[in-house]
Design a protein around this motif. Structure first.
Motif, PDB file in Angstrom:
ATOM      1  N   ARG A  92      -5.576  -1.953  -7.401  1.00 17.79           N
ATOM      2  CA  ARG A  92      -4.693  -2.444  -6.329  1.00 17.79           C
ATOM      3  C   ARG A  92      -4.985  -1.722  -5.011  1.00 17.79           C
ATOM      4  NH1 ARG A  92      -1.254  -2.460 -10.757  1.00 17.79           N
ATOM      5  NH2 ARG A  92      -0.104  -0.595 -10.193  1.00 17.79           N
ATOM      6  N   GLU A  93      -5.167  -0.421  -5.102  1.00 20.64           N
ATOM      7  CA  GLU A  93      -5.486   0.363  -3.908  1.00 20.64           C
ATOM      8  C   GLU A  93      -6.793  -0.140  -3.283  1.00 20.64           C
ATOM      9  OE1 GLU A  93      -5.614   5.038  -2.835  1.00 20.64           O
ATOM     10  OE2 GLU A  93      -6.890   4.442  -4.521  1.00 20.64           O
ATOM     11  N   ASN A  94      -7.811  -0.323  -4.104  1.00 20.26           N
ATOM     12  CA  ASN A  94      -9.106  -0.795  -3.625  1.00 20.26           C
ATOM     13  C   ASN A  94      -8.992  -2.175  -2.988  1.00 20.26           C
ATOM     14  OD1 ASN A  94     -12.063  -2.085  -4.939  1.00 20.26           O
ATOM     15  ND2 ASN A  94     -12.064  -0.455  -3.416  1.00 20.26           N
TER      16      ASN A  94
ATOM     17  N   ARG B 188       2.771   7.311   0.870  1.00 20.67           N
ATOM     18  CA  ARG B 188       2.683   6.953  -0.539  1.00 20.67           C
ATOM     19  C   ARG B 188       3.243   8.061  -1.418  1.00 20.67           C
ATOM     20  NH1 ARG B 188      -3.300   4.864  -1.383  1.00 20.67           N
ATOM     21  NH2 ARG B 188      -2.638   5.133  -3.542  1.00 20.67           N
TER      22      ARG B 188
ATOM     23  N   LYS C  50      -5.670   2.011  -9.201  1.00 23.23           N
ATOM     24  CA  LYS C  50      -6.881   2.158  -8.384  1.00 23.23           C
ATOM     25  C   LYS C  50      -7.417   0.792  -7.947  1.00 23.23           C
ATOM     26  CE  LYS C  50      -8.215   6.613 -10.301  1.00 23.23           C
ATOM     27  NZ  LYS C  50      -9.134   7.342 -11.174  1.00 23.23           N
TER      28      LYS C  50
ATOM     29  N   ARG D 279      -3.763   2.529   8.675  1.00 22.99           N
ATOM     30  CA  ARG D 279      -3.903   2.677   7.230  1.00 22.99           C
ATOM     31  C   ARG D 279      -3.588   4.115   6.804  1.00 22.99           C
ATOM     32  NH1 ARG D 279      -7.050   4.754   3.592  1.00 22.99           N
ATOM     33  NH2 ARG D 279      -8.646   5.375   5.048  1.00 22.99           N
TER      34      ARG D 279
ATOM     35  N   THR E  79      -5.645   9.719  -6.677  1.00 20.07           N
ATOM     36  CA  THR E  79      -6.887  10.353  -6.268  1.00 20.07           C
ATOM     37  C   THR E  79      -7.067  11.648  -7.034  1.00 20.07           C
ATOM     38  OG1 THR E  79      -6.578   9.419  -4.065  1.00 20.07           O
ATOM     39  CG2 THR E  79      -8.162  11.212  -4.262  1.00 20.07           C
TER      40      THR E  79
ATOM     41  N   PHE F  32      -0.305   7.924  -5.457  1.00 23.63           N
ATOM     42  CA  PHE F  32      -1.616   8.570  -5.353  1.00 23.63           C
ATOM     43  C   PHE F  32      -2.161   8.832  -6.747  1.00 23.63           C
ATOM     44  CE2 PHE F  32      -0.358   9.930  -1.053  1.00 23.63           C
ATOM     45  CZ  PHE F  32      -1.515   9.588  -0.375  1.00 23.63           C
TER      46      PHE F  32
ATOM     47  N   ARG G 200      -0.800   5.379   4.255  1.00 21.55           N
ATOM     48  CA  ARG G 200      -1.224   6.205   3.113  1.00 21.55           C
ATOM     49  C   ARG G 200      -0.395   7.482   3.032  1.00 21.55           C
ATOM     50  NH1 ARG G 200      -5.642   6.560  -0.268  1.00 21.55           N
ATOM     51  NH2 ARG G 200      -6.300   8.652  -0.850  1.00 21.55           N
TER      52      ARG G 200
ATOM     53  N   TYR H 217       0.837  -1.207   0.000  1.00 24.60           N
ATOM     54  CA  TYR H 217       0.000   0.000   0.000  1.00 24.60           C
ATOM     55  C   TYR H 217       0.870   1.255   0.000  1.00 24.60           C
ATOM     56  CZ  TYR H 217      -4.085   2.840   1.346  1.00 24.60           C
ATOM     57  OH  TYR H 217      -5.106   3.755   1.392  1.00 24.60           O
TER      58      TYR H 217
ATOM     59  N   LEU I 189       2.171   2.245  -3.483  1.00 23.17           N
ATOM     60  CA  LEU I 189       1.247   2.705  -4.520  1.00 23.17           C
ATOM     61  C   LEU I 189       1.245   4.226  -4.637  1.00 23.17           C
ATOM     62  CD1 LEU I 189      -1.987   0.576  -4.011  1.00 23.17           C
ATOM     63  CD2 LEU I 189      -0.404   0.489  -5.921  1.00 23.17           C
TER      64      LEU I 189
ATOM     65  N   GLU J  69      -7.289  -1.880   0.403  1.00 23.10           N
ATOM     66  CA  GLU J  69      -8.193  -1.274   1.390  1.00 23.10           C
ATOM     67  C   GLU J  69      -9.292  -2.263   1.792  1.00 23.10           C
ATOM     68  OE1 GLU J  69      -9.259   2.474  -0.394  1.00 23.10           O
ATOM     69  OE2 GLU J  69      -7.353   3.391   0.234  1.00 23.10           O
TER      70      GLU J  69
END
Length: 128
Positions: free
Chosen positions: A91-93, A116, A89, A109, A78, A76, A113, A71, A74, A96
């Motif tokens: 992998r991020e999902n 990142r 996105k 978390r 967003t 960003f 984050r 995590y 990864l 999470e």
């Protein structure tokens, strides 16, 4: 964090998530951005498979630590259009979702984050 999960519980949860990702892969053609939706679902499924393989030879806490490291790596994405960077996105999902599965403390978390990289600093492919 809640009571640590057993390896069997972890594998069962990941199997469930893999099934959902597989269903999403099958329904991708029905979506507004089929290629991006498919890539997102494939990326999620890949993460679940990889975490499942890791869980077969490591304790639950080691799997969680491994997932947190993935995590942190990864970039960003967003704020980018929904259909861009679908692989990242996805992998991020997936990660999470995994954190929800294991009951990871939200503060942990958020801390991961915050480490990142920005998209332009990352060594991760940006498209797809």
């Amino acid at each position: 964090m809640k009571e640590p999960m057993t390896t069997e519980q972890l594998l069962q949860g990941l199997k469930h998530y893999r099934r959902i990702a597989r269903q999403d892969m099958l329904r991708a053609p029905e979506t507004p951005h089929p290629d991006a939706f498919l890539k997102h679902a494939e990326s999620r499924r890949e993460v679940y498979v990889a975490l499942g393989s890791y869980a077969e030879t490591h304790a639950s806490d080691e799997v969680i630590a491994h997932a947190l490291e993935l995590y942190r790596q990864l970039p960003f994405v967003t704020g980018t259009p929904e259909h861009e960077h679908a692989g990242i996105k996805g992998r991020e999902n997936a990660l999470e979702n995994f954190f929800l599965l294991v009951g990871l403390d939200p503060k942990t978390r958020r801390e991961a984050r915050s480490h990142r990289p920005r998209l332009e600093q990352a060594d991760v492919p940006t498209q797809g």
